[in-house]
Design an enzyme around this catalytic site. Sequence first.
Site, PDB file in Angstrom:
ATOM      1  N   PHE A   1       5.576   7.343   7.955  1.00 50.72           N
ATOM      2  CA  PHE A   1       5.834   8.649   8.657  1.00 50.72           C
ATOM      3  C   PHE A   1       4.289   9.814   7.933  1.00 50.72           C
ATOM      4  O   PHE A   1       4.176  10.529   8.146  1.00 50.72           O
ATOM      5  CB  PHE A   1       6.962   9.521   8.223  1.00 50.72           C
ATOM      6  CG  PHE A   1       7.900  10.280   6.536  1.00 50.72           C
ATOM      7  CD1 PHE A   1       6.597  11.420   6.910  1.00 50.72           C
ATOM      8  CD2 PHE A   1       7.537   9.137   6.153  1.00 50.72           C
ATOM      9  CE1 PHE A   1       6.743  11.054   5.510  1.00 50.72           C
ATOM     10  CE2 PHE A   1       7.723   9.815   4.309  1.00 50.72           C
ATOM     11  CZ  PHE A   1       7.369  10.545   4.554  1.00 50.72           C
TER      12      PHE A   1
ATOM     13  N   LYS B   1       5.235   0.143  16.445  1.00 47.77           N
ATOM     14  CA  LYS B   1       6.341   0.692  15.837  1.00 47.77           C
ATOM     15  C   LYS B   1       6.300   1.785  15.263  1.00 47.77           C
ATOM     16  O   LYS B   1       6.028   1.284  13.936  1.00 47.77           O
ATOM     17  CB  LYS B   1       7.739  -0.236  16.099  1.00 47.77           C
ATOM     18  CG  LYS B   1       9.006   0.382  15.929  1.00 47.77           C
ATOM     19  CD  LYS B   1       9.462   1.893  15.592  1.00 47.77           C
ATOM     20  CE  LYS B   1       9.986   1.246  14.408  1.00 47.77           C
ATOM     21  NZ  LYS B   1       9.998   2.925  13.496  1.00 47.77           N
TER      22      LYS B   1
ATOM     23  N   SER C   1       8.163   2.010   2.545  1.00 49.22           N
ATOM     24  CA  SER C   1       9.316   1.641   1.255  1.00 49.22           C
ATOM     25  C   SER C   1       9.767   0.484   0.555  1.00 49.22           C
ATOM     26  O   SER C   1       8.686  -0.656   1.433  1.00 49.22           O
ATOM     27  CB  SER C   1      10.565   2.686   1.204  1.00 49.22           C
ATOM     28  OG  SER C   1      11.620   1.843   1.531  1.00 49.22           O
TER      29      SER C   1
ATOM     30  N   CYS D   1       1.091   7.814  -0.302  1.00 47.27           N
ATOM     31  CA  CYS D   1       1.281   6.105  -1.248  1.00 47.27           C
ATOM     32  C   CYS D   1       0.408   6.698  -3.115  1.00 47.27           C
ATOM     33  O   CYS D   1       0.565   5.644  -3.204  1.00 47.27           O
ATOM     34  CB  CYS D   1       1.624   5.371  -0.720  1.00 47.27           C
ATOM     35  SG  CYS D   1      -0.246   4.782   0.319  1.00 47.27           S
TER      36      CYS D   1
ATOM     37  N   GLU E   1       9.767   5.933  -7.710  1.00 50.26           N
ATOM     38  CA  GLU E   1       9.174   6.677  -6.360  1.00 50.26           C
ATOM     39  C   GLU E   1       9.912   7.427  -6.051  1.00 50.26           C
ATOM     40  O   GLU E   1      10.429   7.599  -5.233  1.00 50.26           O
ATOM     41  CB  GLU E   1       8.317   6.247  -5.467  1.00 50.26           C
ATOM     42  CG  GLU E   1       7.518   6.179  -4.170  1.00 50.26           C
ATOM     43  CD  GLU E   1       6.619   5.813  -3.216  1.00 50.26           C
ATOM     44  OE1 GLU E   1       5.311   5.860  -2.871  1.00 50.26           O
ATOM     45  OE2 GLU E   1       7.691   5.220  -2.679  1.00 50.26           O
TER      46      GLU E   1
END
Length: 500
Positions: free
Chosen positions: A150, A174, A227, A282, A384
Site C-alpha cells: 500500500f 495484485k 512485511s 520501508c 518496525e
Amino acid sequence: MTSTIPHFVGGSLIEPDSGRFADVFDPSTGAVQARVPLASSGDVAAAIGVAEAAQPAWADTNPQKRARVLMRFVELVHRDMEELARLLSSEHGKTLADAKGDIQRGLEVVEFAIGAPHLLKGEYTTGAGAGIDVYSMRQPLGVVAAITPFNFPAMIPLWKAGPALAAGNAVVLKPSERDPSVPVRLAQLFVEAGLPAGVLNVVHGDKEAVDTLLTDPRIQAVGFVGSTPIAEYIYATAAAHGKRAQCFGGAKNHMIVMPDADLDQAVDALVGAGYGSAGERCMAISVAVPVGEATADALAANLVERVRELKVGPSLADGVDYGPLVTRAAVERVERYIQQGIDEGATLLADGRGFTVDGHEDGFYLGPTLFDHVTTEMAIYREEIFGPVLVIARAGDYEEALAMASEHEYGNGVAIFTRDGDAARDFAARVNVGMVGVNVPIPVPIAYYTFGGWKNSGFGDLNQHGADAFRFYTKTKTVTSRWPSGVREGASFVIPTFGH
C-alpha cells in the site's frame, strides 16, 4: 452509493463476481470512499489464463517495439500526473508532492527498462573449439506475478511491471486492496500506450488471490514487497512450487550522526526521512544513532524543536509536511508501540497520540512522536513501527554505532552523517546492510543500480530494478553450435573439451 473499483483483465475493466469486498477509505476524513473486490481463486486463474494467451505474441515483438510502448507510457503518465497524484493521495494519505514523487520514482525504472534492447543482449564467442561457436540469449519467463504494498501504490508496481514487460513477459499484478485505484489506471495507460490487451492484468484480493498466484503452475516468478513475515511466507511457498521469487520485507533503518556532522543538516535529514509520508516507508529513518553524549544531547534538543513545528493535515492541503496514516488500524498499531516504549522505560520527548485536525476529526492522524534513551532490547528499537515515530538510540563511540546497525535483524538501509571521509569509507565497507547513504538519509539507488536489503529485509538472490531486474525476469539459454565441414570424425565417448 459507494463506487466499486474493478479488476483490469484482458484490456478491460471487469466487474467482480466473487461477492467479497473490502472498504477503501479516504484517510484524511476517515470515510469509506469506495469498495474493492477480493478476487476468488477462479478470478485469478482466469486472469492468468488471459495473460498466458497474450504473452507469446508480446514475447515475439522485437525489444525495440516493446521499448517504444514504454516510452509512450511515460509520456501518458506525465500527461495525467496531476490526476494520478490526487487519486493516489486520496487513497493513501500521503501529500500531493509526495504522491508525485511516488509516481516519478516508478517512471524512472520504466525509463531504465526502455533500454531493454541493450540489456537483453546475450554473449557470443567464435572459435570456442574447432568450428564451434558458443552464444547465449535471454528469453522471457512467460507469465509473472507482482504482489505490491500500500505504501507505494505507483512506484512498486512500476518497478515490477516495467522490466518484466520490457523483457517480454506478461504480468498479473495484485496491488494492495487499501489503495487499488492507481494501479488500475496505470494498467489502462499501458494499453493506451500500445501494450496488447492481456499482457498486463490487475486483480484485487487478499490471501486467496495471493495463494493462487503462488501455486498456479503457469506463474513462473513472483515479486513481492511488504512485511517480513509475509515476505518469508511468499518466498517459501513460491519456491516450493518451483517459482523464482524476490521478496522484500521490513526495515529498521539507522542514521549514524558522528560528532563532526553538520548538526543542522542531520536534523533536517532526520525530520524529513523519519516523518515524511507519516513514516510509512520501508526506507524511512526510524533510528537516530548519535555518537557521544554531547552529540546526542544537542541532537535531541534540536529534534524536539523541529518536531513541534511539523504540520500534519489532510493529504491535499497546502503546506502540510505529512498526512494521515492509511487506516484506523494502522494508527492504533502505532499507538500501541508508543505505549510499549513508555512502558519499557524510553524517554518520550514528543507524543503524537490523540492528534486531530479541525474539520477532519475522523481522519487517521497521528502526530510526530520522538523517543530518547532507547536501548537495543526495547521493542520500539527491534521492531518496525511503520509510523511517524523516531527513536534516539545513543552510542558511546563509532564502533558501537556500527555494530548497532550491523547486528539488527533488518538490513534494508542505513546512513552516516559525517565530515570525515575515512569514517564514511570505513562505514560503507563494513556495515552489514544492503543500501548505504553517506550524508544521504534515504539511500534509494537510482534506477540503473539495484534496490534490495539484506538479512530479514530481503529474500531471494536478485534485487529490484537495475540489471538484476532483467536477470530476474529472463532465463538464459546457451547454444553451442557447429557446422560440419564435411569431414567425418566418428563417435566420441569422451566429454567434449575445447582448446585441446
